[in-house]
Design a protein around this motif. Structure first.
Motif, PDB file in Angstrom:
ATOM      1  N   ALA A 172      25.631  34.617  44.411  1.00 25.01           N
ATOM      2  CA  ALA A 172      27.027  34.526  45.037  1.00 25.01           C
ATOM      3  C   ALA A 172      27.843  33.097  44.623  1.00 25.01           C
ATOM      4  O   ALA A 172      27.194  32.217  44.341  1.00 25.01           O
TER       5      ALA A 172
ATOM      6  N   GLN B  56      28.404  37.158  51.027  1.00 21.61           N
ATOM      7  CA  GLN B  56      28.578  38.088  50.031  1.00 21.61           C
ATOM      8  C   GLN B  56      27.775  37.830  48.697  1.00 21.61           C
ATOM      9  O   GLN B  56      27.835  36.713  48.385  1.00 21.61           O
TER      10      GLN B  56
ATOM     11  N   ARG C 201      28.516  38.859  44.996  1.00 24.26           N
ATOM     12  CA  ARG C 201      29.665  39.375  44.002  1.00 24.26           C
ATOM     13  C   ARG C 201      28.956  39.447  42.643  1.00 24.26           C
ATOM     14  O   ARG C 201      28.408  38.566  42.278  1.00 24.26           O
TER      15      ARG C 201
ATOM     16  N   ARG D 137      28.667  48.967  49.445  1.00 23.89           N
ATOM     17  CA  ARG D 137      28.924  48.275  48.275  1.00 23.89           C
ATOM     18  C   ARG D 137      30.792  48.383  48.247  1.00 23.89           C
ATOM     19  O   ARG D 137      30.862  49.817  47.993  1.00 23.89           O
TER      20      ARG D 137
ATOM     21  N   LEU E   7      34.717  44.297  40.085  1.00 26.56           N
ATOM     22  CA  LEU E   7      34.274  43.356  41.016  1.00 26.56           C
ATOM     23  C   LEU E   7      33.260  44.173  42.266  1.00 26.56           C
ATOM     24  O   LEU E   7      34.160  45.128  42.892  1.00 26.56           O
ATOM     25  N   THR E   8      32.141  43.794  42.362  1.00 31.47           N
ATOM     26  CA  THR E   8      31.410  44.539  43.451  1.00 31.47           C
ATOM     27  C   THR E   8      30.769  43.608  44.438  1.00 31.47           C
ATOM     28  O   THR E   8      30.502  42.627  44.005  1.00 31.47           O
ATOM     29  N   VAL E   9      31.241  43.684  45.773  1.00 30.29           N
ATOM     30  CA  VAL E   9      31.056  43.051  46.728  1.00 30.29           C
ATOM     31  C   VAL E   9      30.156  43.923  47.794  1.00 30.29           C
ATOM     32  O   VAL E   9      30.243  44.814  48.218  1.00 30.29           O
TER      33      VAL E   9
ATOM     34  N   LEU F 233      38.471  39.032  49.925  1.00 33.22           N
ATOM     35  CA  LEU F 233      38.887  38.134  48.645  1.00 33.22           C
ATOM     36  C   LEU F 233      40.038  37.256  48.792  1.00 33.22           C
ATOM     37  O   LEU F 233      41.033  37.801  49.902  1.00 33.22           O
TER      38      LEU F 233
END
Length: 312
Positions: A2, A10, A12, A93, A105-107, A130
């Motif tokens: 992260a 989160q 990322r 996701r 961007l994956t969170v 974000l």
């Protein structure tokens, strides 16, 4: 790992693969705020046998006092047909397209934990998905030409019905309702009991039920009087209604009414509550009592709903 600049709950990462289940593309993004769209809900989509939607707060979820961030959630939809005590766990996701690099961007949850959805919690997500400063910076590629693209993947990992449960709602500042009923031609009543028309109190339907020749231990020597839940046979399973009530047979001559007061949990299995020996025949038929005048009896109910129980 992260990024410490972001929420430490989160994880990322960057991915070249697009989201599997749903994409939300927004053009003229800035107009959401200018047109006071504080919350945007996507269309409903299916994943893992259930229905979902994405819920976006362009300037943060104000109900959670979020500022200077985009808030993003996944909400479970159309759950009314699911069995009692249902629970669904899913790995979720979120995606945000970097239009400059053509990557995402994956969170997701930092511990890659499942999110738990149930009747009391239909949505999960990130209050601080974000920072607005990061999102609006054109160098990051998330918002270009006032256009952006979000997405999500939902993988159901476990599902179960946890059995029975109930929700108890006690009514604040409950208000009582009165209902009067005139029973004409009393001497000609030939059925076990007579009922008033249905009336409403506390958003529930009720009836007054009178047994002219008595019921139970009042049979043959008393008038029995009961309050009855009017739609008990159509109530959803597990429903109970707690009510405070009074029943009266009115003295039509001197105003010295015969009254009873009680409270009771009404349900499909216990739909009525009252008194088998409400008034003796000797008193009821005595002319000076005023309870039967010109073969008419006047009855009144006053009902206050204090609580309702529904199955979860």
């Amino acid at each position: 790992m992260a990024n410490p600049a972001f929420d430490d709950k989160q994880e990322r990462m960057v991915s070249d693969a697009p989201p599997t289940h749903y994409v939300l593309k927004i053009q003229s993004y800035s107009l959401l705020s200018k047109n006071s769209v504080d919350k945007y809900e996507s269309g409903v989509f299916q994943a893992g046998g259930y229905k979902w939607k994405m819920v976006l707060y362009p300037n943060g979820n104000k109900s959670k006092n979020v500022k200077e961030h985009v808030s993003l959630y996944l909400s479970m939809e159309e759950t009314s047909s699911l069995p009692s005590g249902w629970e669904v766990r899913a790995l979720v996701r979120f995606f945000l397209l970097d239009q400059d690099k053509d990557s995402y961007l994956t969170v997701q949850d930092a511990m890659r934990k499942e999110w738990r959805f149930h009747r009391m919690k239909l949505d999960c997500g990130f209050d601080q998905f974000l920072p607005l400063k990061t999102f609006n910076d054109v160098q990051n590629g998330y918002l270009m030409d006032d256009t952006c693209m979000f997405g999500t993947e939902v993988f159901v990992t476990r599902e179960k019905s946890t059995g029975k449960g109930e929700n108890v709602l006690m009514v604040k500042d409950a208000i009582g309702q009165k209902h009067g009923w005139k029973v004409d031609n009393f001497s000609k009543l030939d059925k076990e009991f007579s009922e008033s028309k249905v009336f409403v109190a506390g958003n529930q339907k009720w009836k007054i039920r009178l047994y002219p020749d008595g019921k139970g231990n009042g049979l043959g020597g008393f008038v029995s009087l009961y309050l009855v839940l009017g739609d008990a046979d159509t109530l959803p399973p597990g429903t109970k209604v707690y009510a405070d009530f009074s029943l009266r047979i009115m003295d039509q001559l001197q105003g010295r009414h015969i009254s009873g007061k009680a409270n009771h949990w009404f349900s499909a299995s216990t739909e009525e509550s009252g008194w088998a020996r409400f008034i003796s025949h000797a008193t009821f038929y005595y002319p000076n009592t005023g309870t039967l005048v010109k073969d008419t009896c006047a009855v009144e109910a006053e009902v206050t709903v204090l609580g309702v129980v529904n199955a979860l």
